[in-house]
Design an enzyme around this catalytic site. Structure first.
Site, PDB file in Angstrom:
ATOM      1  CE1 TYR A  98       2.680  -4.676   7.816  1.00  0.00           C
ATOM      2  CE2 TYR A  98       4.152  -2.879   7.248  1.00  0.00           C
ATOM      3  CZ  TYR A  98       3.945  -4.211   7.518  1.00  0.00           C
ATOM      4  OH  TYR A  98       4.999  -5.067   7.492  1.00  0.00           O
ATOM      5  NE  ARG A 151       7.693 -11.978  16.060  1.00  0.00           N
ATOM      6  CZ  ARG A 151       7.388 -11.295  14.940  1.00  0.00           C
ATOM      7  NH1 ARG A 151       6.299 -10.558  14.858  1.00  0.00           N
ATOM      8  NH2 ARG A 151       8.151 -11.363  13.890  1.00  0.00           N
ATOM      9  CE  LYS A 169       3.768  -7.435   6.616  1.00  0.00           C
ATOM     10  NZ  LYS A 169       5.068  -7.998   6.927  1.00  0.00           N
ATOM     11  CD  GLU A 240       3.849 -11.165   7.738  1.00  0.00           C
ATOM     12  OE1 GLU A 240       4.166 -11.378   6.560  1.00  0.00           O
ATOM     13  OE2 GLU A 240       4.434 -10.368   8.465  1.00  0.00           O
ATOM     14  CG  ASP A 241       3.820 -11.151  12.507  1.00  0.00           C
ATOM     15  OD1 ASP A 241       4.968 -11.004  12.036  1.00  0.00           O
ATOM     16  OD2 ASP A 241       3.100 -10.187  12.800  1.00  0.00           O
ATOM     17  CG  ASP A 263       7.516  -9.976   5.063  1.00  0.00           C
ATOM     18  OD1 ASP A 263       8.379  -9.767   4.190  1.00  0.00           O
ATOM     19  OD2 ASP A 263       6.863  -9.081   5.606  1.00  0.00           O
ATOM     20  CG  ASP A 264       7.844 -12.126  10.499  1.00  0.00           C
ATOM     21  OD1 ASP A 264       7.452 -10.966  10.591  1.00  0.00           O
ATOM     22  OD2 ASP A 264       7.067 -13.112  10.417  1.00  0.00           O
ATOM     23  CG  ASN A 405       7.586  -2.468  13.295  1.00  0.00           C
ATOM     24  OD1 ASN A 405       7.954  -1.313  13.388  1.00  0.00           O
ATOM     25  ND2 ASN A 405       7.769  -3.194  12.202  1.00  0.00           N
TER      26      ASN A 405
END
Ligand code: NAD
Length: 551
Positions: A98, A151, A169, A240-241, A263-264, A405
């Protein structure tokens, strides 16, 4: 349940099936039963021996990306072994599978690709997504993590290379929360990329054109949702992203239709609020007495700010309007205010207050006198010495959360935060940092990373087969996580529990979430008498893998 097809998978086909392969650990009896005699070195290994063998190989490769590639190879050949390795070395391997190493793996994905995993749905598949979903070998899927690669971490548009994130993930879902790996599906929607470097890279593996318009992406996603729910009616979906505007739009369109979350926006919010709850314990202070300034006003920052407002309302009984006044955003154009002008994105509007305008972050700190600053801007070095010193001047113990991150994007390092604040700050970071000693005291920074909460939240949702995932679930997760931080942790400056406890943490968070979902009537299973025990029994163990759902 052991599947009949699985029972019939014999010989080399068994050895080449990562769900069924146990390699040198196959017992004498299994070697006879599955026609494996002669296909393996003769002495049966214990699982521990096999784990120690591979740990040695990984340790002899100091480069994180090499470790990633070795682990990926094991993931592709023997899932139980892969998860046992992670479980036994969670502190060391989690940053490999990760963030931060997964970031490097994503950038180089098209150059290091070796093993197929998950599902790719492209813009060119419109009209035949059902066919693609039918090709997926998993009989049961409980959770999908999906990205469009637009992203990836703080690294921008990585197109199809973003697939490393859903894979990573879901590996965490299994490693941390015991979700059966055979019931997980990573998905990338390849709708093109605006990354010129990739478009010009002959090895790039995605569609070689610019991104299609958002509405076309939403139409493709709609077809995808219809196809997956036709096949797996109880599956939950984690976004996600996705780039900010798309992330909010997808969530708004689907959160009341299917069990899904982003999740973000929501997972990050949950872990950040947990860090604030811990800080309140350390400071013996009230959440509603805090003033919080965010550097960055994207999915993560606005998600956190909204959940903090919810927490202030629920914990301290103030109105939402009052809560919002305590929260300020600062984006690439400066402080978000009601008079800044320009077209303000809907997600920022609740935080656009009647204050002076400034495009200087230090000025904004002097103006607003925050008790906490949160970095979610992917701007390394943005929390510089002057900023930390100013925060330490106006606060006895400033809260500094550098959450961007991967590590290369962190607004400051742990060492900088503790040194420049003369050991006064409460600090959390998105990626791992080593302990820091200042004035003879050693501080143990822990990651304010959503890996502390999303596995447990997903576990609770999957366990009850939830109909929907309301936003309150993330506050439930935050409270439970904060309650697991010991006084000793707080004494070391840690706002989160140790990472090695991530599995029991997921069980606790999962049980709290399940309880909430039962109370709200969202569960599709009967409420067990002892949720905590049942959820632990539900968790898949690599040392005792229950495979058997492969078609
Ligand atoms: P995003 O693209 O939605 O938002 C980025 C924000 O940063 C935007 O508001 C942008 O205006 C702002 N920004 C860019 N340059 C800036 C500058 N020079 N000064 C001030 N603001 C600036 O991205 P996101 O999803 O919100 O993620 C942001 C970061 O947070 C990423 O690095 C991501 O990896 C990290 N993140 C961490 C966690 C965690 O668990 N720790 C979770 C999610 C996201």
């Amino acid at each position: 349940m052991t599947d009949k097809c699985d029972q019939q998978t014999r010989g080399v086909h068994r050895l080449r099936n990562p769900w069924l392969n146990r390699g040198s650990v196959f017992t004498e009896q299994e070697r006879d039963q599955y026609g494996l005699r002669g296909l393996l070195p003769p002495r049966v290994s214990t699982f521990e021996e096999q784990v120690s063998r591979l740990t040695g190989i990984i340790a002899s490769n100091p480069e994180p990306l090499n470790k990633y590639l070795i682990l990926e190879g094991i993931h592709a050949s023997d899932e139980a072994l892969f998860y046992e390795l992670i479980a036994k070395n969670i502190d060391e391997y989690l940053p490999v599978i990760y963030t931060p190493t997964v970031g490097e793996a994503c950038i180089k994905f098209s150059h290091i690709f070796r093993y197929a995993r998950g599902l790719y749905v492209t813009a060119e598949d419109k009209g035949r997504v059902r066919e693609l979903v039918k090709n997926v070998p998993n009989r049961q899927v409980d959770i999908i993590v999906v990205t469009d690669g637009s992203r990836i971490l703080g690294l921008g548009d990585l197109g199809v290379n973003g697939m490393g994130i859903p894979i990573g993930k879901l590996a965490l879902y299994t490693a941390c929360a015991g979700i059966n790996p055979q019931h997980t599906l990573p998905v990338t929607l390849d709708v093109g990329t605006n990354n010129e470097e990739f478009l010009n890279d002959p090895l790039y593996m995605g569609l070689r054109h610019k991104r299609i318009p958002d509405e076309a992406l939403f139409e493709l996603f709609k077809e995808f949702v219809a196809a997956v729910y036709e096949r797996w009616p109880n599956v939950m979906i984690q976004f996600e992203d996705f780039q900010n505007v798309r992330a909010y739009e997808l969530l708004a369109r689907w959160e009341n239709e299917i069990p899904c979350f982003n999740d973000d926006i929501q997972g990050t919010a949950s872990v950040a609020v947990a860090g604030l709850f811990s800080s309140m314990r350390a400071l013996k202070a009230k959440l509603s007495d805090q003033r919080i300034l965010f550097l960055g006003a994207g999915s993560a920052a606005t998600g956190i700010a909204n959940l903090i407002a919810d927490a202030m309302v629920e914990e301290d009984g103030i109105s939402r309007e009052e809560a919002l006044k305590r929260l300020h955003l600062f984006d690439s154009k400066g402080l978000v205010t009601s008079t800044r002008g320009g077209n303000l994105q809907a997600s920022k509007k609740p935080f656009a207050h009647d204050t002076d305008n400034t495009d200087n972050f230090l000025e904004a700190i002097k103006l607003l006198k925050p008790t906490a600053i949160f970095g979610l801007s992917a701007q390394p070095g943005a929390f510089n010495r002057e900023i930390i010193e100013e925060m330490s001047r106006i606060n006895e113990r400033p809260m500094i959360f550098a959450l961007s991150n991967p590590t290369s994007k962190a607004e400051c390092t742990a060492e900088q935060a503790y040194t420049w604040s003369n050991g006064k700050c409460l600090f959390a970071c998105g990626s791992p940092f080593d302990p820091v000693t200042v004035n003879g005291k050693t501080f143990v920074p822990r990651q304010g990373n959503n890996h502390y909460v999303f596995p447990g939240i997903g576990l609770g949702c999957i366990f009850v087969k939830t109909k929907l995932i309301p936003n309150e679930v993330f506050l439930v997760g935050a409270k439970k996580l904060a309650s697991l931080v010991s006084e000793a942790d707080l004494g070391n400056g840690s706002l989160y529990p140790p990472l090695c406890e991530v599995r029991p943490i997921a069980a606790e968070v999962g049980a709290a979430v399940a309880e909430y979902l039962f109370d709200k009537g969202l569960a599709r299973i009967e409420r067990p008498a002892d949720i905590a025990t049942e959820i632990k029994n539900f968790m898949w163990q690599p040392s005792n893998p229950k495979f058997g759902d492969q078609e």
